[in-house]
Design a protein around this motif. Sequence first.
Motif, mmCIF file in Angstrom:
data_model
loop_
_atom_site.group_PDB
_atom_site.id
_atom_site.type_symbol
_atom_site.label_atom_id
_atom_site.label_comp_id
_atom_site.label_asym_id
_atom_site.label_seq_id
_atom_site.Cartn_x
_atom_site.Cartn_y
_atom_site.Cartn_z
ATOM 1 N N PRO A 123 0.852 -1.105 -0.024
ATOM 2 C CA PRO A 123 0.118 0.143 0.028
ATOM 3 C C PRO A 123 0.951 1.312 0.098
ATOM 4 N N LEU A 124 2.074 1.233 0.535
ATOM 5 C CA LEU A 124 2.702 2.559 0.820
ATOM 6 C C LEU A 124 3.230 2.646 -0.832
ATOM 7 N N ALA A 125 3.899 1.730 -1.372
ATOM 8 C CA ALA A 125 4.358 1.773 -2.621
ATOM 9 C C ALA A 125 3.355 2.221 -3.647
ATOM 10 N N ALA A 126 1.948 1.948 -3.463
ATOM 11 C CA ALA A 126 0.778 2.284 -4.177
ATOM 12 C C ALA A 126 0.734 3.736 -3.976
ATOM 13 N N ALA A 127 0.663 4.158 -2.718
ATOM 14 C CA ALA A 127 0.563 5.656 -2.456
ATOM 15 C C ALA A 127 1.404 6.426 -3.165
ATOM 16 N N ALA A 128 2.674 6.108 -3.211
ATOM 17 C CA ALA A 128 3.700 6.888 -3.948
ATOM 18 C C ALA A 128 3.569 7.093 -5.536
ATOM 19 N N ALA A 129 2.828 5.831 -6.044
ATOM 20 C CA ALA A 129 2.709 5.750 -7.345
ATOM 21 C C ALA A 129 1.578 6.088 -7.994
ATOM 22 N N LEU A 130 0.469 5.922 -7.441
ATOM 23 C CA LEU A 130 -0.933 6.172 -7.934
ATOM 24 C C LEU A 130 -1.439 7.657 -7.632
ATOM 25 N N PRO A 131 -2.127 8.396 -8.673
ATOM 26 C CA PRO A 131 -2.647 9.788 -8.217
ATOM 27 C C PRO A 131 -3.836 9.713 -7.429
ATOM 28 N N VAL A 132 -4.370 10.818 -7.166
ATOM 29 C CA VAL A 132 -5.555 10.993 -6.370
ATOM 30 C C VAL A 132 -5.419 10.180 -4.750
ATOM 31 N N LEU A 133 -4.531 10.162 -4.346
ATOM 32 C CA LEU A 133 -4.388 9.629 -2.906
ATOM 33 C C LEU A 133 -5.240 10.402 -1.862
ATOM 34 N N LYS A 134 -6.042 9.889 -1.101
ATOM 35 C CA LYS A 134 -6.908 10.419 -0.183
ATOM 36 C C LYS A 134 -6.568 10.251 1.066
ATOM 37 N N LEU A 135 -5.816 8.897 1.546
ATOM 38 C CA LEU A 135 -5.634 8.541 2.456
ATOM 39 C C LEU A 135 -4.523 7.547 2.843
#
Length: 120
Positions: free
Chosen positions: A14-26
């Motif tokens: 999830p942390l890698a996804a948070a860094a790679a994908l746009p529109v992170l909300k949380l």
Amino acid sequence: MWTALTLPFGSLDPLAAAAALPVLKLYWERPCDLVAIAGFGSAGGLPSIEGLAEVDIEWLGGERLESPGPFWGGVAFDAARPKEEHWSSFPHETWLLPSLAVWSKAGKSHLTAFAPGTVP
């Protein structure tokens, strides 16, 4: 009313996804329990925790896995106190349901998608 679907997803962090994908909300994690979640977009929300008890989510594909959340939010430390200027644009309380949640628990990764409405 919302509809949700959860699928296993290999070993996506999830942390890698948070860094790679746009529109992170949380992003939230509890390392001692090996739980983490990244949420993207918004399928809706609630203005108050009081509404959480009446939330109806139709989980497609069977029962809900023991995922974190699904609503994420926060409240002001003291809702009776006037807000300081730098907090003025934030509500005293809000709860978000992400459109997509990438989460892991005990080394197993999942994707959960949420959408408003029901499936006919």
